[in-house]
Enzyme design. Structure first.
Site, PDB file in Angstrom:
ATOM      1  N   HIS A  39     -71.552 -28.060-126.858  1.00 43.72           N
ATOM      2  CA  HIS A  39     -72.679 -27.285-127.386  1.00 43.72           C
ATOM      3  C   HIS A  39     -73.304 -26.495-126.233  1.00 43.72           C
ATOM      4  O   HIS A  39     -72.793 -26.532-125.093  1.00 43.72           O
ATOM      5  CB  HIS A  39     -73.701 -28.207-128.066  1.00 43.72           C
ATOM      6  CG  HIS A  39     -74.129 -29.359-127.219  1.00 43.72           C
ATOM      7  ND1 HIS A  39     -74.851 -29.204-126.062  1.00 43.72           N
ATOM      8  CD2 HIS A  39     -73.899 -30.697-127.332  1.00 43.72           C
ATOM      9  CE1 HIS A  39     -75.074 -30.377-125.515  1.00 43.72           C
ATOM     10  NE2 HIS A  39     -74.502 -31.311-126.254  1.00 43.72           N
ATOM     11  N   GLY A  41     -75.717 -26.941-124.344  1.00 40.15           N
ATOM     12  CA  GLY A  41     -76.048 -27.712-123.141  1.00 40.15           C
ATOM     13  C   GLY A  41     -74.842 -27.760-122.198  1.00 40.15           C
ATOM     14  O   GLY A  41     -74.962 -27.480-120.997  1.00 40.15           O
ATOM     15  N   HIS A  42     -73.656 -28.079-122.750  1.00 41.20           N
ATOM     16  CA  HIS A  42     -72.448 -28.103-121.914  1.00 41.20           C
ATOM     17  C   HIS A  42     -72.168 -26.710-121.345  1.00 41.20           C
ATOM     18  O   HIS A  42     -71.786 -26.564-120.183  1.00 41.20           O
ATOM     19  CB  HIS A  42     -71.227 -28.513-122.740  1.00 41.20           C
ATOM     20  CG  HIS A  42     -71.290 -29.894-123.301  1.00 41.20           C
ATOM     21  ND1 HIS A  42     -71.438 -30.140-124.641  1.00 41.20           N
ATOM     22  CD2 HIS A  42     -71.210 -31.100-122.703  1.00 41.20           C
ATOM     23  CE1 HIS A  42     -71.449 -31.445-124.853  1.00 41.20           C
ATOM     24  NE2 HIS A  42     -71.324 -32.052-123.690  1.00 41.20           N
ATOM     25  N   GLN A  66     -67.663 -46.803-122.392  1.00 39.89           N
ATOM     26  CA  GLN A  66     -69.122 -46.624-122.331  1.00 39.89           C
ATOM     27  C   GLN A  66     -69.779 -46.777-123.694  1.00 39.89           C
ATOM     28  O   GLN A  66     -70.978 -46.571-123.827  1.00 39.89           O
ATOM     29  CB  GLN A  66     -69.482 -45.294-121.662  1.00 39.89           C
ATOM     30  CG  GLN A  66     -69.128 -44.047-122.437  1.00 39.89           C
ATOM     31  CD  GLN A  66     -69.398 -42.785-121.624  1.00 39.89           C
ATOM     32  OE1 GLN A  66     -68.667 -42.445-120.707  1.00 39.89           O
ATOM     33  NE2 GLN A  66     -70.460 -42.075-121.949  1.00 39.89           N
ATOM     34  N   GLY A 152     -76.108 -32.906-117.113  1.00 46.88           N
ATOM     35  CA  GLY A 152     -77.345 -32.438-117.728  1.00 46.88           C
ATOM     36  C   GLY A 152     -78.494 -33.419-117.503  1.00 46.88           C
ATOM     37  O   GLY A 152     -78.290 -34.645-117.527  1.00 46.88           O
ATOM     38  N   LYS A 154     -80.606 -33.994-119.613  1.00 47.42           N
ATOM     39  CA  LYS A 154     -80.766 -34.653-120.916  1.00 47.42           C
ATOM     40  C   LYS A 154     -80.448 -36.158-120.804  1.00 47.42           C
ATOM     41  O   LYS A 154     -81.156 -36.990-121.350  1.00 47.42           O
ATOM     42  CB  LYS A 154     -79.842 -33.960-121.919  1.00 47.42           C
ATOM     43  CG  LYS A 154     -79.424 -34.761-123.127  1.00 47.42           C
ATOM     44  CD  LYS A 154     -80.548 -34.862-124.125  1.00 47.42           C
ATOM     45  CE  LYS A 154     -80.175 -35.503-125.429  1.00 47.42           C
ATOM     46  NZ  LYS A 154     -79.335 -36.664-125.362  1.00 47.42           N
ATOM     47  N   ASP A 155     -79.348 -36.488-120.111  1.00 45.68           N
ATOM     48  CA  ASP A 155     -79.021 -37.897-119.860  1.00 45.68           C
ATOM     49  C   ASP A 155     -79.573 -38.244-118.485  1.00 45.68           C
ATOM     50  O   ASP A 155     -78.832 -38.373-117.503  1.00 45.68           O
ATOM     51  CB  ASP A 155     -77.506 -38.113-119.942  1.00 45.68           C
ATOM     52  CG  ASP A 155     -76.988 -37.875-121.347  1.00 45.68           C
ATOM     53  OD1 ASP A 155     -77.490 -38.527-122.279  1.00 45.68           O
ATOM     54  OD2 ASP A 155     -76.121 -37.015-121.530  1.00 45.68           O
TER      55      ASP A 155
HETATM   56  O1  PAF Z   1     -72.372 -37.353-120.436  1.00 47.80           O
HETATM   57  C1  PAF Z   1     -71.239 -37.548-120.898  1.00 47.80           C
HETATM   58  O2  PAF Z   1     -70.727 -36.783-121.732  1.00 47.80           O
HETATM   59  C2  PAF Z   1     -70.439 -38.752-120.426  1.00 47.80           C
HETATM   60  O3  PAF Z   1     -71.253 -39.849-120.210  1.00 47.80           O
HETATM   61  C3  PAF Z   1     -69.548 -38.462-119.196  1.00 47.80           C
HETATM   62  C4  PAF Z   1     -70.385 -38.114-117.978  1.00 47.80           C
HETATM   63  C5  PAF Z   1     -68.591 -37.329-119.510  1.00 47.80           C
HETATM   64  C6  PAF Z   1     -68.720 -39.708-118.837  1.00 47.80           C
HETATM   65  O4  PAF Z   1     -67.895 -40.092-119.880  1.00 47.80           O
END
Ligand code: PAF
Length: 286
Positions: A39, A41-42, A66, A152, A154-155
């Site tokens: 999106h 953001g990316h 994760q 980002g 955002k995280d």
């Molecule tokens: O932010 C993300 O999309 C994921 O946590 C990442 C950094 C690609 C690791 O899988």
């Protein structure tokens, strides 16, 4: 008349080929790690990477380690065809899209544990999450040896964890953290937003409003962290679409310790559930 030169983008699925492509690529090389479902953001990370570097590599890998919950992993959005088209249009040179078996082959046994930073905030609610993130990001850094990697804000906790990890393990990668991109109503862009019902989507900006209220109090001189937390909590509780509040936090930007008094650089953040969708957001007070 000048002809547009079509941009050639390589899509790679194996570790060996990706390492070799990055070794041979024009330097500096940038890495933008993603889980796809791209999106705006990316795209802001990719545009910045394109401006700063000679080669831009993007990884697309929905990293199972994760996700605590298998159902969450299964319903995570995937749209490889659309992602590749976007990346091509944004001038990306290399895409790394490995299978789960390529990243975690049989016998895989080494995990990166980022210590106490991983067990606060998101880590309290998603216990294995940052171990999975730190491990996959370390592996991606080792494969691509980038000069810079883009993430980002955002995280926010993820950005802090990755900055810590690159320093602690002397990865030699410059971590660039880009501002959160928001929809016009303030909702932070996220691949999960598409899972909200129209009613939930309408209500979702309450999360940003709660954070803005903390910012307003702080910029008016309030330094008692509990006053900030309570104000945000009240706004979130007033929205019926918010079913659960996982946390409202006022934390030190580098240790992520909860504060009583707001002093130096602080991240205010919150996580809420709307139905089956969990939303997170943050603002840095500085
Ligand atoms: O932010 C993300 O999309 C994921 O946590 C990442 C950094 C690609 C690791 O899988």
């Amino acid at each position: 008349m000048a002809q547009a030169i079509p941009h050639s983008m390589r899509v790679i699925t194996t570790n060996e080929e990706m390492s070799q492509a990055c070794r041979e690529a024009a330097k500096p090389v940038a890495l933008v790690p993603t889980m796809g479902a791209l999106h705006a953001g990316h795209l802001s990370l990719i545009n910045q990477a394109r401006t700063d570097n000679s080669t831009v590599a993007v990884s697309i890998f929905v990293n199972p380690s994760q996700f605590g919950d298998k159902k969450d992993l299964d319903k995570y959005p995937r749209d490889m065809e659309n992602d590749l088209e976007l990346l091509r249009r944004h001038g990306v040179d290399l895409v790394y899209a490995p299978s789960v078996g390529e990243v975690y082959p049989e016998g895989f046994n080494t995990w990166v544990d980022v210590g106490p930073l991983a067990s606060k905030l998101e880590g309290l609610h998603r216990p294995e999450h940052f171990r999975g993130v730190a491990t996959v990001v370390s592996k991606l850094f080792n494969l691509t040896r980038p000069t810079r990697a883009y993430f980002g804000q955002k995280d926010g906790q993820q950005a802090v964890v990755i900055q810590r990890l690159t320093v602690d393990l002397a990865m030699g990668v410059e971590v660039v953290v880009m501002p959160t991109i928001r929809d016009a109503d303030g909702l932070a862009m996220s691949s999960r937003n598409d899972q909200l019902s129209p009613e939930q989507r309408f209500a979702a900006p309450v999360l940003y409003r709660a954070l803005c209220q903390m910012y307003l109090l702080w910029s008016g001189g309030e330094r008692d962290a509990n006053v900030l937390r309570d104000a945000a909590g009240m706004i979130l509780k007033s929205e019926p679409a918010v079913e659960t509040i996982d946390y409202v936090s006022v934390a030190d930007m580098s240790t992520l310790d909860e504060l009583q008094v707001v002093e130096s650089r602080v991240m205010v953040s919150a996580a809420v559930w709307m139905g089956a969708v969990r939303l997170i957001d943050n603002i840095v007070l500085e």
